[in-house]
Design a protein around this motif. Sequence first.
Motif, PDB file in Angstrom:
ATOM      1  N   THR A   1       0.701  -1.336  -0.050  1.00 28.94           N
ATOM      2  CA  THR A   1      -0.040   0.114   0.041  1.00 28.94           C
ATOM      3  C   THR A   1       0.925   1.350   0.129  1.00 28.94           C
ATOM      4  O   THR A   1       0.253   2.286  -0.085  1.00 28.94           O
ATOM      5  CB  THR A   1      -0.978   0.115   1.250  1.00 28.94           C
ATOM      6  OG1 THR A   1      -0.125  -0.249   2.287  1.00 28.94           O
ATOM      7  CG2 THR A   1      -2.122  -0.769   1.147  1.00 28.94           C
ATOM      8  N   GLY A   2       2.121   1.248   0.335  1.00 25.76           N
ATOM      9  CA  GLY A   2       3.049   2.554   0.211  1.00 25.76           C
ATOM     10  C   GLY A   2       3.442   2.703  -1.207  1.00 25.76           C
ATOM     11  O   GLY A   2       3.679   3.998  -1.641  1.00 25.76           O
TER      12      GLY A   2
ATOM     13  N   ASN B   1      -6.134   4.673  -2.833  1.00 28.38           N
ATOM     14  CA  ASN B   1      -5.491   3.951  -1.814  1.00 28.38           C
ATOM     15  C   ASN B   1      -6.152   3.981  -0.492  1.00 28.38           C
ATOM     16  O   ASN B   1      -5.877   2.764  -0.057  1.00 28.38           O
ATOM     17  CB  ASN B   1      -3.784   4.388  -2.059  1.00 28.38           C
ATOM     18  CG  ASN B   1      -3.065   3.374  -1.723  1.00 28.38           C
ATOM     19  OD1 ASN B   1      -3.301   2.176  -2.072  1.00 28.38           O
ATOM     20  ND2 ASN B   1      -1.821   3.507  -1.086  1.00 28.38           N
ATOM     21  N   GLY B   2      -6.409   4.970   0.048  1.00 34.05           N
ATOM     22  CA  GLY B   2      -6.803   4.715   1.399  1.00 34.05           C
ATOM     23  C   GLY B   2      -8.162   4.052   1.572  1.00 34.05           C
ATOM     24  O   GLY B   2      -8.282   3.147   2.309  1.00 34.05           O
ATOM     25  N   TYR B   3      -9.154   4.209   0.368  1.00 35.49           N
ATOM     26  CA  TYR B   3     -10.262   3.339   0.163  1.00 35.49           C
ATOM     27  C   TYR B   3      -9.917   1.749   0.117  1.00 35.49           C
ATOM     28  O   TYR B   3     -10.528   1.138   0.620  1.00 35.49           O
ATOM     29  CB  TYR B   3     -11.023   3.719  -0.967  1.00 35.49           C
ATOM     30  CG  TYR B   3     -12.225   3.011  -1.341  1.00 35.49           C
ATOM     31  CD1 TYR B   3     -13.494   3.347  -0.590  1.00 35.49           C
ATOM     32  CD2 TYR B   3     -12.528   2.041  -2.251  1.00 35.49           C
ATOM     33  CE1 TYR B   3     -14.556   2.534  -0.448  1.00 35.49           C
ATOM     34  CE2 TYR B   3     -13.661   1.581  -2.516  1.00 35.49           C
ATOM     35  CZ  TYR B   3     -14.765   1.553  -1.585  1.00 35.49           C
ATOM     36  OH  TYR B   3     -16.004   0.763  -1.851  1.00 35.49           O
ATOM     37  N   ALA B   4      -8.785   1.550  -0.870  1.00 36.55           N
ATOM     38  CA  ALA B   4      -8.627  -0.012  -0.869  1.00 36.55           C
ATOM     39  C   ALA B   4      -8.108  -0.284   0.445  1.00 36.55           C
ATOM     40  O   ALA B   4      -8.648  -1.510   0.785  1.00 36.55           O
ATOM     41  CB  ALA B   4      -7.383   0.013  -2.007  1.00 36.55           C
ATOM     42  N   GLN B   5      -7.366   0.344   1.312  1.00 35.42           N
ATOM     43  CA  GLN B   5      -7.011  -0.360   2.584  1.00 35.42           C
ATOM     44  C   GLN B   5      -8.328  -0.126   3.595  1.00 35.42           C
ATOM     45  O   GLN B   5      -8.413  -1.401   4.212  1.00 35.42           O
ATOM     46  CB  GLN B   5      -5.974   0.875   3.622  1.00 35.42           C
ATOM     47  CG  GLN B   5      -5.607   0.729   4.674  1.00 35.42           C
ATOM     48  CD  GLN B   5      -4.707  -0.765   4.800  1.00 35.42           C
ATOM     49  OE1 GLN B   5      -4.124  -0.991   3.754  1.00 35.42           O
ATOM     50  NE2 GLN B   5      -4.355  -1.186   5.995  1.00 35.42           N
ATOM     51  N   TYR B   6      -9.141   0.515   3.346  1.00 30.26           N
ATOM     52  CA  TYR B   6     -10.252   0.515   4.295  1.00 30.26           C
ATOM     53  C   TYR B   6     -11.192  -1.087   3.722  1.00 30.26           C
ATOM     54  O   TYR B   6     -11.694  -1.490   4.657  1.00 30.26           O
ATOM     55  CB  TYR B   6     -11.244   1.603   3.943  1.00 30.26           C
ATOM     56  CG  TYR B   6     -12.677   1.504   4.633  1.00 30.26           C
ATOM     57  CD1 TYR B   6     -12.688   1.657   6.081  1.00 30.26           C
ATOM     58  CD2 TYR B   6     -13.722   1.390   4.013  1.00 30.26           C
ATOM     59  CE1 TYR B   6     -13.809   1.592   6.654  1.00 30.26           C
ATOM     60  CE2 TYR B   6     -14.943   1.185   4.687  1.00 30.26           C
ATOM     61  CZ  TYR B   6     -15.093   1.483   6.060  1.00 30.26           C
ATOM     62  OH  TYR B   6     -16.249   1.283   6.816  1.00 30.26           O
TER      63      TYR B   6
ATOM     64  N   TYR C   1      -4.727   6.769   7.738  1.00 29.81           N
ATOM     65  CA  TYR C   1      -3.289   6.759   7.700  1.00 29.81           C
ATOM     66  C   TYR C   1      -2.558   6.289   6.103  1.00 29.81           C
ATOM     67  O   TYR C   1      -1.974   6.957   5.701  1.00 29.81           O
ATOM     68  CB  TYR C   1      -3.051   5.341   8.671  1.00 29.81           C
ATOM     69  CG  TYR C   1      -1.340   4.935   8.435  1.00 29.81           C
ATOM     70  CD1 TYR C   1      -0.458   5.683   9.402  1.00 29.81           C
ATOM     71  CD2 TYR C   1      -1.021   3.791   7.792  1.00 29.81           C
ATOM     72  CE1 TYR C   1       0.695   5.264   9.349  1.00 29.81           C
ATOM     73  CE2 TYR C   1       0.362   3.484   7.667  1.00 29.81           C
ATOM     74  CZ  TYR C   1       1.248   4.111   8.482  1.00 29.81           C
ATOM     75  OH  TYR C   1       2.681   3.822   8.571  1.00 29.81           O
ATOM     76  N   ILE C   2      -3.047   5.598   5.609  1.00 33.02           N
ATOM     77  CA  ILE C   2      -2.631   4.988   4.360  1.00 33.02           C
ATOM     78  C   ILE C   2      -2.931   6.464   3.257  1.00 33.02           C
ATOM     79  O   ILE C   2      -1.824   6.394   2.372  1.00 33.02           O
ATOM     80  CB  ILE C   2      -3.426   3.897   3.601  1.00 33.02           C
ATOM     81  CG1 ILE C   2      -2.834   2.548   4.517  1.00 33.02           C
ATOM     82  CG2 ILE C   2      -2.963   3.755   2.293  1.00 33.02           C
ATOM     83  CD1 ILE C   2      -1.510   2.260   4.544  1.00 33.02           C
ATOM     84  N   THR C   3      -3.966   6.777   3.475  1.00 30.88           N
ATOM     85  CA  THR C   3      -4.257   8.173   2.544  1.00 30.88           C
ATOM     86  C   THR C   3      -3.260   9.259   2.533  1.00 30.88           C
ATOM     87  O   THR C   3      -2.516   9.854   1.760  1.00 30.88           O
ATOM     88  CB  THR C   3      -5.765   8.610   2.635  1.00 30.88           C
ATOM     89  OG1 THR C   3      -6.445   7.718   2.424  1.00 30.88           O
ATOM     90  CG2 THR C   3      -5.716  10.079   1.745  1.00 30.88           C
ATOM     91  N   THR C   4      -2.789   9.479   4.047  1.00 32.80           N
ATOM     92  CA  THR C   4      -1.805  10.457   4.185  1.00 32.80           C
ATOM     93  C   THR C   4      -0.582   9.886   3.774  1.00 32.80           C
ATOM     94  O   THR C   4       0.289  10.742   3.297  1.00 32.80           O
ATOM     95  CB  THR C   4      -1.717  10.620   5.624  1.00 32.80           C
ATOM     96  OG1 THR C   4      -3.171  11.173   6.102  1.00 32.80           O
ATOM     97  CG2 THR C   4      -0.894  11.521   6.170  1.00 32.80           C
ATOM     98  N   LEU C   5      -0.150   8.690   4.115  1.00 35.32           N
ATOM     99  CA  LEU C   5       1.144   8.118   3.655  1.00 35.32           C
ATOM    100  C   LEU C   5       1.383   8.072   2.428  1.00 35.32           C
ATOM    101  O   LEU C   5       2.480   8.711   1.608  1.00 35.32           O
ATOM    102  CB  LEU C   5       1.276   6.785   4.123  1.00 35.32           C
ATOM    103  CG  LEU C   5       2.359   5.857   3.721  1.00 35.32           C
ATOM    104  CD1 LEU C   5       3.580   6.516   4.567  1.00 35.32           C
ATOM    105  CD2 LEU C   5       2.319   4.651   4.075  1.00 35.32           C
TER     106      LEU C   5
END
Length: 741
Positions: free
Chosen positions: A79-80, A109-114, A125-129
């Motif tokens: 995800t990074g 990418n944040g949505y995929a992590q969710y 966190y992932i959206t910000t990263l």
Amino acid sequence: MTVVFGGFVVNAAQYVVAESTALAHVAPAAFCLTVMMVLQLGFFATPTADVRNAVGYAALVVQAAVVLGPIALYGEGWTGMPGFLAGDVLLVLRPPAGWVLFALIAAANGYAQYRLTDVPLEAVYITTLTAVIGLVVYGLSRLRGLVRELADARSELAGLAVARERLRFARDLHDLLGFSLSAVTLKAELAYRLVPGRKDHARRELAEILDISRQALADVRAVASSYRELSLDDELASARSVLTAAEVVVSVRCTAGELPTRTRTVLATVVREGVTNLLRHSKAETCDIVATATADGVSIEIVNDGVRPVPEERPDGNGIRNLTARVEALGGTLTAGPGPDDTYRLHAVVPHLSEDGDQADATPDPRRGQAMAPRIGTLIATAVFTGYAVIGSVFVVVSKAEPAGQVFAEACVLASLALVLGFFSRPEARVRSPLGYALLGVLALVTYLPGLLLADPYLGLHGLLAGSLLVALRARVGLPLFFAVVVSAGVIHLLEGGGAINVTYGFLVTVNHGLVVFALSRLRSMVSDLHEARSELADLAVTGERLRFARDLHDLLGYSLSAITLKTELTQRLVDRDPGRAQQELSGILDVSRQALADVRAVATSYRELSLDEEISSARDLLTASDIAVTVRVEPVELPPDVRTVLATVLREGIANLLRHSHATRCGITLAHEDGVLVLDVVNDGVRRAGGTTRARVTAAVGGSGSGIRNLTVRVTGVGGTLCAGVEEDDVYRLRAEIPR
């Protein structure tokens, strides 16, 4: 840049390997990561690469495939990586499309992590990263090009700063000698007529010619040797420019206010000679110049860290002895030598003087305000550092600390952000000072205390501390401390029972964040430097060109004035003995004075035959140094000297106006034949609006004596051509000269 990008890749690789070491599982990741790094380092981040074309778009598609494709296979471990794609989008696509797609990639990418974890905080966190990694990729890639651009700009500025000084002398020569040579010419004509019948009157005129020529010769020598009225503000600005060009960190403060001419000139001379000696005889990295009004007088102090022995100065030199004599002539004092803390100090104090030389009170007029760094460097640094703080805050929220402990940890995160954003990353901050060292201690406390007191290795922004150490300390001290912080971050994870991935994460994130803090702080400073350099280049470009005409002025006029003096002395002796020969010598004086006057006017106004090829080459170099994409298309053609000179002048003034008055990113220069007409076209996309509306294309009016469109029109009309300038319908600005074959 390579270390930071490599850190992201290693972090992703360790998650892949942690899932499985099977070749079928690891090989696709290794292939995708290799392709991504090759594209990133070999193309997107290469200063000479043109990424905004078909090749760049194709590379972006490939990058999207190797970044997004493996998410389905590796899930959270990958995800990074979309952050690389987000950064490359900013490099390849123009605003606003680039920024829109950047935001979509981060959000997706944040949505995929969710969808993977169903945890909203992890999505944040992932959206910000992703956004932070994207900005880091974009910022560091631009940094690589800025280093090169800044080196080129500094090199050119160093030469042009000297050119400005020499042009100032040439301008003084013109002001001084235009009148003198005109007077010599008129008096020589009068004396020529008086020699046959009115010898006494002729001798008086010759005596006056001799006085004028001797004074003019003294003026030439005085101006060329810099013994004239100087401006302290100009000298301070020049010192800042030259020292910056020499990569010396310079701080200039002036609160001296309005000064009498003699005081101003002496202090300006101290600044000039002090800076000259610094550049010649020391290896200084920092220099502080302070001019202040005190109770005793006006003080100028130049302090640098390039300690050197005081050189033995010749009695007739322009060094310390000469400066001391000039300062003492006004009742002041001058000291020079090594000071405390391994510094070299030049300090002069001149008592308050009135314009006529008597002591008087001076009224300070503080100068304040420094130019803000351009927004791009500031926004990138602010966004990235804030992103790090947001990530740190996420760790605070998910920690097992009590509410009071979480409040304390969050306060430490915000304090770290405030120190880095508000001080250590600011271009104008004096980070290498007692204040800077004290704030480093505070930053260390707020970095380590949360993790130690709350027994959580994820609390504390160790990377911000590591990067600030590199910014604030010299390499021999900063690098060891940087690595000490990196090691400590990994050790803390190890002591708290973290596994190999956790310890590696502690090392990698501290290295990456630390190098990013250092790099983006330098980026912010360099963007500011380049912005100032572009403004100075615009002002100094014409100076450099005019210097070509001025460089031989002293030698030329020194000879001419010496010849006038000698011939006048000879003529005085011949008036009684041989009037005919006296008239011959007066004819020679007239010829020399007329030629000298023509030389002064020609040099000062730049009326000479110019090389169009040189002007085109100069324009290309100047635009490239100013970060403007330039295309040149020139058809080979033989031109008469007058046409060549006119077109060269049009091109020079067009480029100078472009740099001064537009925000162009692209410029095209074309010289071609169109239906029997020779056409010079200078087109740029830096349209300036007048009163909120686009100006219609206009044909410039003939007339005026300025150096702008009217003057250019007069010159083009003089060779039978026409000149047009203005904004066209496609929002480009065009300067077009047409001359019939």
